[in-house]
Design an enzyme around this catalytic site. Structure first.
Site, PDB file in Angstrom:
ATOM      1  N   HIS A  59      -3.167   7.222   2.117  1.00  0.00           N
ATOM      2  CA  HIS A  59      -3.597   5.901   1.644  1.00  0.00           C
ATOM      3  C   HIS A  59      -4.991   5.638   2.194  1.00  0.00           C
ATOM      4  O   HIS A  59      -5.267   5.905   3.367  1.00  0.00           O
ATOM      5  CB  HIS A  59      -2.598   4.849   2.131  1.00  0.00           C
ATOM      6  CG  HIS A  59      -3.102   3.449   1.954  1.00  0.00           C
ATOM      7  ND1 HIS A  59      -3.635   3.002   0.764  1.00  0.00           N
ATOM      8  CD2 HIS A  59      -3.182   2.401   2.829  1.00  0.00           C
ATOM      9  CE1 HIS A  59      -4.006   1.740   0.910  1.00  0.00           C
ATOM     10  NE2 HIS A  59      -3.750   1.360   2.148  1.00  0.00           N
ATOM     11  N   ASN A  87     -10.171  -0.235   0.030  1.00  0.00           N
ATOM     12  CA  ASN A  87      -8.710  -0.134   0.051  1.00  0.00           C
ATOM     13  C   ASN A  87      -8.171  -0.759  -1.240  1.00  0.00           C
ATOM     14  O   ASN A  87      -8.255  -1.963  -1.427  1.00  0.00           O
ATOM     15  CB  ASN A  87      -8.184  -0.861   1.287  1.00  0.00           C
ATOM     16  CG  ASN A  87      -6.669  -0.804   1.421  1.00  0.00           C
ATOM     17  OD1 ASN A  87      -5.970  -0.450   0.468  1.00  0.00           O
ATOM     18  ND2 ASN A  87      -6.158  -1.154   2.580  1.00  0.00           N
ATOM     19  N   CYS A 137       0.820  -1.229   0.000  1.00  0.00           N
ATOM     20  CA  CYS A 137       0.000   0.000   0.000  1.00  0.00           C
ATOM     21  C   CYS A 137       0.849   1.272   0.000  1.00  0.00           C
ATOM     22  O   CYS A 137       0.327   2.365  -0.209  1.00  0.00           O
ATOM     23  CB  CYS A 137      -0.958  -0.005   1.177  1.00  0.00           C
ATOM     24  SG  CYS A 137      -1.998  -1.467   1.218  1.00  0.00           S
TER      25      CYS A 137
HETATM   26  O1  UT7 Z   1      -3.563  -0.935   3.683  1.00  0.00           O
HETATM   27  C1  UT7 Z   1      -3.182  -1.175   4.986  1.00  0.00           C
HETATM   28  C2  UT7 Z   1      -3.856  -2.381   5.398  1.00  0.00           C
HETATM   29  N1  UT7 Z   1      -4.925  -2.418   6.267  1.00  0.00           N
HETATM   30  C3  UT7 Z   1      -5.324  -1.555   7.224  1.00  0.00           C
HETATM   31  O2  UT7 Z   1      -4.962  -0.431   7.326  1.00  0.00           O
HETATM   32  C4  UT7 Z   1      -6.312  -2.107   8.198  1.00  0.00           C
HETATM   33  C5  UT7 Z   1      -6.078  -1.616   9.585  1.00  0.00           C
HETATM   34  N2  UT7 Z   1      -7.051  -2.176  10.509  1.00  0.00           N
HETATM   35  C6  UT7 Z   1      -8.353  -1.862  10.460  1.00  0.00           C
HETATM   36  O3  UT7 Z   1      -8.796  -1.106   9.607  1.00  0.00           O
HETATM   37  C7  UT7 Z   1      -9.253  -2.449  11.533  1.00  0.00           C
HETATM   38  O4  UT7 Z   1      -8.478  -3.092  12.507  1.00  0.00           O
HETATM   39  C8  UT7 Z   1     -10.294  -3.432  10.958  1.00  0.00           C
HETATM   40  C9  UT7 Z   1     -11.315  -2.669  10.119  1.00  0.00           C
HETATM   41  C10 UT7 Z   1      -9.627  -4.498  10.107  1.00  0.00           C
HETATM   42  C11 UT7 Z   1     -11.055  -4.119  12.091  1.00  0.00           C
HETATM   43  O5  UT7 Z   1     -11.651  -3.149  12.919  1.00  0.00           O
HETATM   44  P1  UT7 Z   1     -11.538  -3.256  14.504  1.00  0.00           P
HETATM   45  O6  UT7 Z   1     -12.300  -2.123  15.054  1.00  0.00           O
HETATM   46  O7  UT7 Z   1     -10.070  -3.357  14.841  1.00  0.00           O
HETATM   47  O8  UT7 Z   1     -12.327  -4.585  14.796  1.00  0.00           O
HETATM   48  P2  UT7 Z   1     -11.806  -5.899  15.541  1.00  0.00           P
HETATM   49  O9  UT7 Z   1     -10.798  -6.619  14.708  1.00  0.00           O
HETATM   50  O10 UT7 Z   1     -11.460  -5.521  16.952  1.00  0.00           O
HETATM   51  O11 UT7 Z   1     -13.123  -6.765  15.568  1.00  0.00           O
HETATM   52  C12 UT7 Z   1     -14.250  -6.396  16.361  1.00  0.00           C
HETATM   53  C13 UT7 Z   1     -15.334  -7.435  16.208  1.00  0.00           C
HETATM   54  C14 UT7 Z   1     -14.856  -8.864  16.400  1.00  0.00           C
HETATM   55  O12 UT7 Z   1     -15.876  -9.585  17.063  1.00  0.00           O
HETATM   56  P3  UT7 Z   1     -15.750  -9.884  18.650  1.00  0.00           P
HETATM   57  O13 UT7 Z   1     -14.477 -10.655  18.806  1.00  0.00           O
HETATM   58  O14 UT7 Z   1     -15.708  -8.511  19.295  1.00  0.00           O
HETATM   59  O15 UT7 Z   1     -16.999 -10.666  18.922  1.00  0.00           O
HETATM   60  C15 UT7 Z   1     -14.750  -9.393  14.987  1.00  0.00           C
HETATM   61  O16 UT7 Z   1     -14.928 -10.804  14.907  1.00  0.00           O
HETATM   62  O17 UT7 Z   1     -15.876  -7.376  14.887  1.00  0.00           O
HETATM   63  C16 UT7 Z   1     -15.887  -8.685  14.298  1.00  0.00           C
HETATM   64  N3  UT7 Z   1     -15.720  -8.551  12.866  1.00  0.00           N
HETATM   65  C17 UT7 Z   1     -16.740  -8.407  11.998  1.00  0.00           C
HETATM   66  N4  UT7 Z   1     -18.078  -8.365  12.188  1.00  0.00           N
HETATM   67  C18 UT7 Z   1     -18.854  -8.171  11.108  1.00  0.00           C
HETATM   68  C19 UT7 Z   1     -14.552  -8.539  12.160  1.00  0.00           C
HETATM   69  N5  UT7 Z   1     -14.812  -8.367  10.851  1.00  0.00           N
HETATM   70  C20 UT7 Z   1     -16.161  -8.283  10.724  1.00  0.00           C
HETATM   71  C21 UT7 Z   1     -17.035  -8.098   9.641  1.00  0.00           C
HETATM   72  N6  UT7 Z   1     -18.362  -8.044   9.876  1.00  0.00           N
HETATM   73  N7  UT7 Z   1     -16.585  -7.941   8.372  1.00  0.00           N
END
Ligand code: UT7
Length: 325
Positions: A252, A282, A119
């Site tokens: 980005h 993204n 990225c």
């Molecule tokens: O280009 C560079 C690459 N990428 C990035 O910059 C990504 C950087 N990271 C992020 O953008 C965020 O960490 C994410 C968007 C990937 C995730 O957001 P988060 O607020 O960190 O969520 P989390 O991983 O803490 O997950 C929270 C909850 C979890 O459930 P529990 O364990 O709280 O019950 C996940 O299982 O959300 C759940 N979850 C989803 N639920 C519905 C994870 N993905 C999904 C989904 N739909 N797609």
């Protein structure tokens, strides 16, 4: 006379198939993978992304974006003497997608190579081209970020497959006696390879390991916010500028929350941040040139504006480019 590099034209291309969060959630539900528009919007700011049709490759998207950038610069392919394609989803293992693009543009002879910094690819490519132009190694470069991330997504993993999309963006960067690129700043730290990677490889006629994207989202999020802030401050200091000199921040486009944190730390108002992640998702190396072109074509970003571009991604890689458009 000091020689600088300056962007003279921008272009971009999104494949026609727009997939809304609701469309994607319905498709994933058929596999028993649960997600929702509400979750995706709240955690990322993404409403939709575009996916390529089967058989459409990275070089096809790159070609469309390149044609637009060349037209905007008032140039033809034969004016170009350097091609760099930033991508992590090339047409083939080799040769470089840049060579395939060169042939599709109907030219031959100039150097053409791919740059792999995920990225951060576009800010890396822009920095390399700027250095080559300033040192006299090139006069008119075509720099492209192009990705077909839909090909490397695991549609059984809801934590990653909702985030990414396909697309391409391009700029023509030309030698100029007016700056242009004011300063560049690039970094990498390979100790973080595992938090964002596609671990598979090709060997003996087979794919070894998993060829789909893996990400520890929270680890990436935390690292991204810290390194982007440092890179932004460093590139401003190099150019003898401050946050107040930034007309537009073009980060980005990974997650609107990362962009909000970066802007808050830099004390730049969100009104000055170009945000296209909502409609593009993204698109990795394509996200910055896609956002730049959208902002130029909508008339928000104008010639003479000071832009801070910043990228972060797998590697871990990160960097920033400060420029006058
Ligand atoms: O280009 C560079 C690459 N990428 C990035 O910059 C990504 C950087 N990271 C992020 O953008 C965020 O960490 C994410 C968007 C990937 C995730 O957001 P988060 O607020 O960190 O969520 P989390 O991983 O803490 O997950 C929270 C909850 C979890 O459930 P529990 O364990 O709280 O019950 C996940 O299982 O959300 C759940 N979850 C989803 N639920 C519905 C994870 N993905 C999904 C989904 N739909 N797609």
């Amino acid at each position: 006379m000091t020689r600088y590099s300056r962007i003279t034209g921008t272009g971009s291309y999104l494949p026609p198939r727009r997939v809304s969060n609701a469309d994607l959630a319905a498709e994933l539900a058929t596999k028993g993978v649960e997600t929702s528009d509400a979750w995706i919007v709240e955690r990322t700011g993404i409403h939709a992304r575009h996916f390529c049709a089967p058989g459409v490759n990275c070089s096809d998207l790159a070609l469309e974006a390149s044609r637009m950038a060349l037209a905007a610069a008032g140039r033809t392919p034969s004016d170009i003497d350097l091609i760099i394609v930033a991508t992590s989803t090339p047409d083939m293992v080799f040769p470089a997608t840049a060579c395939i693009l060169q042939h599709k543009l109907g030219i031959a002879g100039c150097p053409a190579f791919d740059l792999q910094a995920v990225c951060s690819g576009f800010v890396y490519a822009l920095s390399v081209a700027d250095a080559m132009i300033r040192s006299g190694g090139a006069r008119r470069a075509l720099i492209v970020g192009s990705e077909v991330f839909s090909r490397i997504l695991d549609f059984n993993d809801r934590t990653t497959c909702v985030l990414f999309g396909d697309g391409a963006g391009a700029v023509v960067l030309e030698a100029s006696d007016q700056p242009g690129v004011l300063a560049t700043e690039l970094h990498a730290d390979g100790s973080h390879v595992g938090i964002l990677c596609v671990p598979g490889s090709v060997s003996g006629g087979q794919v070894l390991g998993d060829p789909l994207l893996k990400m520890d989202g929270q680890a990436v999020f935390k690292l991204a916010v810290g390194v982007l802030d440092k890179a932004a401050r460093a590139v401003l200091a190099k150019a003898g500028k401050t946050e107040a000199d930034i007309d537009w921040l073009i980060p980005h486009q990974a997650n609107v929350r990362i962009m909000q944190s970066t802007a808050r730390k830099l004390k730049v108002s969100m009104d000055k941040v170009v945000v296209t992640v909502g409609e593009h998702g993204n698109t990795s190396a394509a996200s910055i040139p896609l956002a730049l072109d959208a902002a130029v074509r909508s008339g928000r970003v104008e010639r003479g504006d000071t832009l801070l571009l910043e990228g972060v991604g797998g590697g871990f890689t990160w960097g920033a480019v400060l420029l006058n458009l």
